[in-house]
Motif scaffolding. Structure first.
Motif, PDB file in Angstrom:
ATOM      1  N   VAL A  81       0.855  -1.185   0.000  1.00 34.31           N
ATOM      2  CA  VAL A  81       0.000   0.000   0.000  1.00 34.31           C
ATOM      3  C   VAL A  81       0.887   1.230   0.000  1.00 34.31           C
ATOM      4  O   VAL A  81       1.803   1.343   0.826  1.00 34.31           O
ATOM      5  CB  VAL A  81      -0.892   0.043   1.255  1.00 34.31           C
ATOM      6  CG1 VAL A  81      -1.913   1.168   1.144  1.00 34.31           C
ATOM      7  CG2 VAL A  81      -1.585  -1.278   1.459  1.00 34.31           C
ATOM      8  N   SER A  83       0.978   5.502  -0.046  1.00 35.91           N
ATOM      9  CA  SER A  83       0.308   6.818  -0.017  1.00 35.91           C
ATOM     10  C   SER A  83       1.268   7.847  -0.610  1.00 35.91           C
ATOM     11  O   SER A  83       1.071   8.309  -1.727  1.00 35.91           O
ATOM     12  CB  SER A  83      -0.105   7.186   1.402  1.00 35.91           C
ATOM     13  OG  SER A  83      -1.165   6.357   1.824  1.00 35.91           O
ATOM     14  N   GLY A  85       4.826   7.351  -0.636  1.00 37.06           N
ATOM     15  CA  GLY A  85       6.047   6.710  -1.130  1.00 37.06           C
ATOM     16  C   GLY A  85       7.325   7.086  -0.397  1.00 37.06           C
ATOM     17  O   GLY A  85       8.423   6.814  -0.879  1.00 37.06           O
ATOM     18  N   SER A  92       6.578   0.274   0.708  1.00 37.30           N
ATOM     19  CA  SER A  92       5.282   0.571   0.086  1.00 37.30           C
ATOM     20  C   SER A  92       5.247   0.259  -1.405  1.00 37.30           C
ATOM     21  O   SER A  92       4.178   0.309  -2.009  1.00 37.30           O
ATOM     22  CB  SER A  92       4.921   2.043   0.305  1.00 37.30           C
ATOM     23  OG  SER A  92       5.948   2.881  -0.191  1.00 37.30           O
ATOM     24  N   GLY A 158       3.018  11.283   2.434  1.00 41.34           N
ATOM     25  CA  GLY A 158       1.618  10.885   2.337  1.00 41.34           C
ATOM     26  C   GLY A 158       0.983  10.837   3.713  1.00 41.34           C
ATOM     27  O   GLY A 158       1.603  10.387   4.689  1.00 41.34           O
ATOM     28  N   HIS A 162       2.395   8.429   6.933  1.00 42.92           N
ATOM     29  CA  HIS A 162       2.939   9.330   7.959  1.00 42.92           C
ATOM     30  C   HIS A 162       2.154   9.215   9.265  1.00 42.92           C
ATOM     31  O   HIS A 162       2.731   9.013  10.337  1.00 42.92           O
ATOM     32  CB  HIS A 162       2.901  10.762   7.417  1.00 42.92           C
ATOM     33  CG  HIS A 162       3.482  11.786   8.339  1.00 42.92           C
ATOM     34  ND1 HIS A 162       4.787  11.748   8.766  1.00 42.92           N
ATOM     35  CD2 HIS A 162       2.930  12.889   8.928  1.00 42.92           C
ATOM     36  CE1 HIS A 162       5.017  12.786   9.575  1.00 42.92           C
ATOM     37  NE2 HIS A 162       3.906  13.480   9.680  1.00 42.92           N
ATOM     38  N   ILE A 219      -5.748   1.922   5.043  1.00 51.12           N
ATOM     39  CA  ILE A 219      -6.452   3.045   5.666  1.00 51.12           C
ATOM     40  C   ILE A 219      -6.809   4.015   4.549  1.00 51.12           C
ATOM     41  O   ILE A 219      -5.939   4.431   3.781  1.00 51.12           O
ATOM     42  CB  ILE A 219      -5.574   3.706   6.734  1.00 51.12           C
ATOM     43  CG1 ILE A 219      -5.372   2.702   7.871  1.00 51.12           C
ATOM     44  CG2 ILE A 219      -6.235   4.962   7.293  1.00 51.12           C
ATOM     45  CD1 ILE A 219      -4.027   2.717   8.456  1.00 51.12           C
ATOM     46  N   TYR A 467      12.467   4.842  15.727  1.00 50.17           N
ATOM     47  CA  TYR A 467      11.195   5.426  15.283  1.00 50.17           C
ATOM     48  C   TYR A 467      10.718   4.701  14.019  1.00 50.17           C
ATOM     49  O   TYR A 467      11.415   4.702  13.008  1.00 50.17           O
ATOM     50  CB  TYR A 467      11.409   6.923  15.040  1.00 50.17           C
ATOM     51  CG  TYR A 467      10.231   7.663  14.446  1.00 50.17           C
ATOM     52  CD1 TYR A 467       8.910   7.310  14.748  1.00 50.17           C
ATOM     53  CD2 TYR A 467      10.424   8.734  13.581  1.00 50.17           C
ATOM     54  CE1 TYR A 467       7.843   8.012  14.206  1.00 50.17           C
ATOM     55  CE2 TYR A 467       9.368   9.444  13.041  1.00 50.17           C
ATOM     56  CZ  TYR A 467       8.078   9.062  13.357  1.00 50.17           C
ATOM     57  OH  TYR A 467       7.011   9.744  12.808  1.00 50.17           O
TER      58      TYR A 467
HETATM   59  P1  FDA Z   1       4.652   5.310   2.006  1.00 46.30           P
HETATM   60  O1  FDA Z   1       3.540   5.446   1.027  1.00 46.30           O
HETATM   61  O2  FDA Z   1       5.972   4.891   1.483  1.00 46.30           O
HETATM   62  O3  FDA Z   1       4.187   4.383   3.189  1.00 46.30           O
HETATM   63  C1  FDA Z   1       4.963   4.136   4.335  1.00 46.30           C
HETATM   64  C2  FDA Z   1       4.465   2.882   5.041  1.00 46.30           C
HETATM   65  O4  FDA Z   1       3.099   3.047   5.397  1.00 46.30           O
HETATM   66  C3  FDA Z   1       4.504   1.632   4.164  1.00 46.30           C
HETATM   67  O5  FDA Z   1       4.679   0.512   4.981  1.00 46.30           O
HETATM   68  C4  FDA Z   1       3.125   1.600   3.548  1.00 46.30           C
HETATM   69  O6  FDA Z   1       2.721   0.331   3.091  1.00 46.30           O
HETATM   70  C5  FDA Z   1       2.275   2.097   4.698  1.00 46.30           C
HETATM   71  N1  FDA Z   1       1.093   2.813   4.224  1.00 46.30           N
HETATM   72  C6  FDA Z   1       1.080   3.930   3.453  1.00 46.30           C
HETATM   73  N2  FDA Z   1      -0.177   4.320   3.250  1.00 46.30           N
HETATM   74  C7  FDA Z   1      -0.973   3.439   3.885  1.00 46.30           C
HETATM   75  C8  FDA Z   1      -2.383   3.315   4.014  1.00 46.30           C
HETATM   76  N3  FDA Z   1      -3.188   4.205   3.460  1.00 46.30           N
HETATM   77  N4  FDA Z   1      -2.871   2.273   4.716  1.00 46.30           N
HETATM   78  C9  FDA Z   1      -2.047   1.369   5.278  1.00 46.30           C
HETATM   79  N5  FDA Z   1      -0.706   1.435   5.196  1.00 46.30           N
HETATM   80  C10 FDA Z   1      -0.172   2.471   4.507  1.00 46.30           C
HETATM   81  N6  FDA Z   1       8.521  11.682   9.623  1.00 46.30           N
HETATM   82  C11 FDA Z   1       8.135  12.484  10.641  1.00 46.30           C
HETATM   83  O7  FDA Z   1       7.505  12.017  11.589  1.00 46.30           O
HETATM   84  N7  FDA Z   1       8.421  13.806  10.620  1.00 46.30           N
HETATM   85  C12 FDA Z   1       9.078  14.394   9.585  1.00 46.30           C
HETATM   86  O8  FDA Z   1       9.288  15.607   9.585  1.00 46.30           O
HETATM   87  C13 FDA Z   1       9.507  13.563   8.513  1.00 46.30           C
HETATM   88  N8  FDA Z   1      10.199  14.073   7.453  1.00 46.30           N
HETATM   89  C14 FDA Z   1      10.513  13.274   6.378  1.00 46.30           C
HETATM   90  C15 FDA Z   1      11.170  13.823   5.266  1.00 46.30           C
HETATM   91  C16 FDA Z   1      11.487  13.020   4.167  1.00 46.30           C
HETATM   92  C17 FDA Z   1      12.184  13.626   2.977  1.00 46.30           C
HETATM   93  C18 FDA Z   1      11.153  11.648   4.181  1.00 46.30           C
HETATM   94  C19 FDA Z   1      11.501  10.765   3.006  1.00 46.30           C
HETATM   95  C20 FDA Z   1      10.500  11.106   5.284  1.00 46.30           C
HETATM   96  C21 FDA Z   1      10.192  11.903   6.397  1.00 46.30           C
HETATM   97  N9  FDA Z   1       9.554  11.360   7.520  1.00 46.30           N
HETATM   98  C22 FDA Z   1       9.191  12.188   8.559  1.00 46.30           C
HETATM   99  C23 FDA Z   1       9.228   9.933   7.578  1.00 46.30           C
HETATM  100  C24 FDA Z   1       7.792   9.685   7.123  1.00 46.30           C
HETATM  101  O9  FDA Z   1       6.907   9.979   8.190  1.00 46.30           O
HETATM  102  C25 FDA Z   1       7.607   8.208   6.719  1.00 46.30           C
HETATM  103  O10 FDA Z   1       8.463   7.904   5.658  1.00 46.30           O
HETATM  104  C26 FDA Z   1       6.161   7.910   6.379  1.00 46.30           C
HETATM  105  O11 FDA Z   1       5.949   6.520   6.448  1.00 46.30           O
HETATM  106  C27 FDA Z   1       5.795   8.407   5.008  1.00 46.30           C
HETATM  107  O12 FDA Z   1       4.478   8.132   4.673  1.00 46.30           O
HETATM  108  P2  FDA Z   1       4.108   7.955   3.121  1.00 46.30           P
HETATM  109  O13 FDA Z   1       2.652   7.721   3.021  1.00 46.30           O
HETATM  110  O14 FDA Z   1       4.697   9.070   2.331  1.00 46.30           O
HETATM  111  O15 FDA Z   1       4.957   6.673   2.757  1.00 46.30           O
END
Ligand code: FDA
Length: 526
Positions: A81, A83, A85, A92, A158, A162, A219, A467
């Protein structure tokens, strides 16, 4: 083909007909590659050899997610899944398992599901998981100049991943994590059921607020509590540098400042966030070929209020920083969001809607500090960083991003959500490094592991906490779908969740006993 057939015959909803926008993308579809690439942030995982999904599903409604889950189950396909990336370790959108050993998988990419509805009357908002954090901030700011939301700084993250992993940012000392400010959610579970808070029950609702969503289902949206922020906030930025070659650096102003910061950072009132970023660089002396190694510690602060108050508060507690009124900029909360996301605070807030972001090859690891690091430890760390830079060919040295806890974070109990890093934490550490060339990946990964090793005596122990949202597969991975509870707990489980791991396992056993939603670091059902 059989998946596509299943998907279209499972169309219980009229929106699922063939005239709606394309939802399934196969490997030979021209849009497959651009969609796959669109939100990959870590270029280590964007190689020809990176395992690819056999299909990408881009649902436009929750019923298409139901169908995707039901059909993946029928066809024996693993589901990823995505959101935003931003997963540090690619979970993900791909897998770390060797090509011949991983199951065929699909991605459910939620980027089409990003509507946001703000309700100022009850101070809540419904946000779909595929929205980026910047879209939420933007929508709140359009609706009100005195509301905000306590999530992270990078605007392209996402909401789905997050929030489900915790989510901290510049106002978390006042309001807690993003996950602490969730009042309802909708999701689809491994049986294809659509659930809200009432239907999922309090255990599952607890688990998805910090336990990582991907162990439990998809979610689809969060109902968040938006928080009141003052009309004016203050930002300041002060850097201190120390030249390492000088014989006696013990009295150096930057060391003195850092030692003081470690003592006060988590004790300041929740209205102030004062984080530190530590880096190293080599500078040439007066244009000559002699170079010196300089450590820089940048202290950046956000105060929820006006500049004069920020100055007096900081000076009362941390005079060593030397903060003056002319170091401060007053602005609105949304402008501070722009600032911390790397834009000029004067930019048009529409930049927060931009999804494109420069991708890099990077590695990060995390730690928690519960006792100030002594000067000897600090000097040893700097020496280590210097050796890496000068003698090991590390052109882009790592930085340490140090985030103070305390405030609201200390008031919430460790078991309130799966995120356990609360009272007693002085600051969290993120070690971060990025590099340009793929053939250097091995060297940089090794370097990070050695840096982490060096820090062992100075950070939390038993377990050495980490974390979840700074995902790190070095901590350990599930060998396969049947990895035991003990194995998972002793490697990565207790580090991310401490004693909450047990409850997460119970919830998992209840809602997904067959472990349909599994990955390298998913919660095992037993
Ligand atoms: P992504 O889509 O890659 O998903 C992350 C994980 O969650 C995967 O395991 C995925 O399968 C799962 N997932 C995603 N969407 C879902 C859904 N709808 N239902 C179920 N599972 C789902 N953190 C923080 O706390 N404070 C900050 O300031 C930052 N800053 C930051 C900057 C940069 C440049 C990066 C690359 C990362 C951060 N982070 C962060 C970390 C960030 O919180 C973490 O990478 C999150 O998982 C990102 O969520 P995404 O949906 O973008 O990721």
């Amino acid at each position: 083909d059989s998946f596509v057939q299943c998907f279209s015959s499972n169309t219980t909803n009229p929106n699922n007909n063939t005239t709606s926008p394309q939802v399934i993308f196969t490997l030979n579809d021209p849009s497959y590659q651009p969609i796959l690439q669109s939100s990959i942030r870590n270029l280590i995982f964007s190689q020809n050899s990176t395992p690819k999904p056999i299909l990408i599903i881009t649902p436009h409604n929750i019923f298409q997610i139901q169908s995707a889950i039901t059909c993946s189950k029928n066809q024996g396909l693993q589901v990823k899944v995505r959101s935003g990336g931003h997963d540090y370790e690619r979970l993900s959108y791909t897998t770390s398992y060797h090509y011949h050993h991983h199951e065929p998988f699909i991605i459910i990419d939620l980027f089409n599901l990003r509507s946001i509805t703000i309700n100022l009357e009850d101070e809540t908002a419904w946000v779909e998981s595929g929205a980026i954090v910047g879209e939420l901030y933007h929508a709140i700011a359009k609706a009100s100049s005195v509301h905000g939301f306590p999530a992270g700084s990078c605007h392209t993250m996402g909401i789905g991943g997050h929030v489900s992993g915790g989510g901290f940012g510049t106002i978390f000392r006042k309001y807690g994590l993003a996950a602490d400010n969730i009042v309802d959610a909708t999701m689809v579970d491994s049986e294809g059921r659509i659930l809200n808070r009432t239907l999922m029950g309090e255990d599952l609702f607890w688990a998805i607020r910090g336990g990582g969503g991907s162990s439990f289902g998809v979610i689809t949206s969060w109902k968040v509590k938006i928080v009141r922020v003052p009309p004016t906030v203050t930002i300041f930025d002060i850097s201190k540098s120390v030249v390492l070659e000088e014989d006696d650096v013990d009295d150096d102003a930057s060391i003195v400042s850092f030692m003081k910061w470690q003592n006060i950072a988590n004790k300041l009132p929740g209205e102030i966030f004062l984080h530190a970023v530590m880096g190293i660089r080599s500078v040439n002396v007066n244009g000559s070929s002699t170079s010196r190694t300089v450590i820089t510690i940048s202290f950046t602060g956000l105060y929820l209020g006006e500049a004069d108050k920020a100055v007096s508060l900081v000076n009362e507690n941390f005079a060593e920083l030397g903060l003056q009124r002319n170091n401060c900029k007053q602005m609105s909360w949304i402008q501070s969001v722009l600032y911390f996301s790397g834009f000029s605070y004067k930019s048009n807030i529409d930049v927060l809607l931009q999804r494109n972001q420069t991708s890099q090859s990077f590695k990060a690891k995390s730690d928690y500090v519960t006792k100030p690091i002594p000067v000897s430890g600090l000097k040893g760390l700097w020496k280590k960083m210097k050796m890496m830079m000068l003698f090991e060919g590390i052109k882009n040295p790592p930085v340490l991003i140090l985030t103070p806890y305390g405030g609201r974070m200390s008031e919430i109990s460790e078991s309130e959500t799966p995120f356990p890093h609360r009272r007693g934490i002085i600051y969290g550490v993120q070690y971060y490094v990025s590099w340009d060339l793929n053939n250097e990946t091995g060297k940089y990964l090794m370097m990070m592991r050695r840096l982490y090793e060096y820090m062992t005596p100075y950070v939390s122990k038993n377990p050495r906490a980490a974390y979840l949202n700074y995902r790190d597969l070095d901590l350990g991975v599930n060998r396969d779908k049947n990895t035991s509870y003990e194995e998972a707990r002793s490697s990565w489980g207790s580090k991310y969740f401490k004693n909450n791991f047990e409850r997460l396992v119970k919830v998992k056993a209840d809602v997904d006993p067959d472990n349909f939603f599994w990955n390298e670091q998913s919660i095992p059902p037993q």
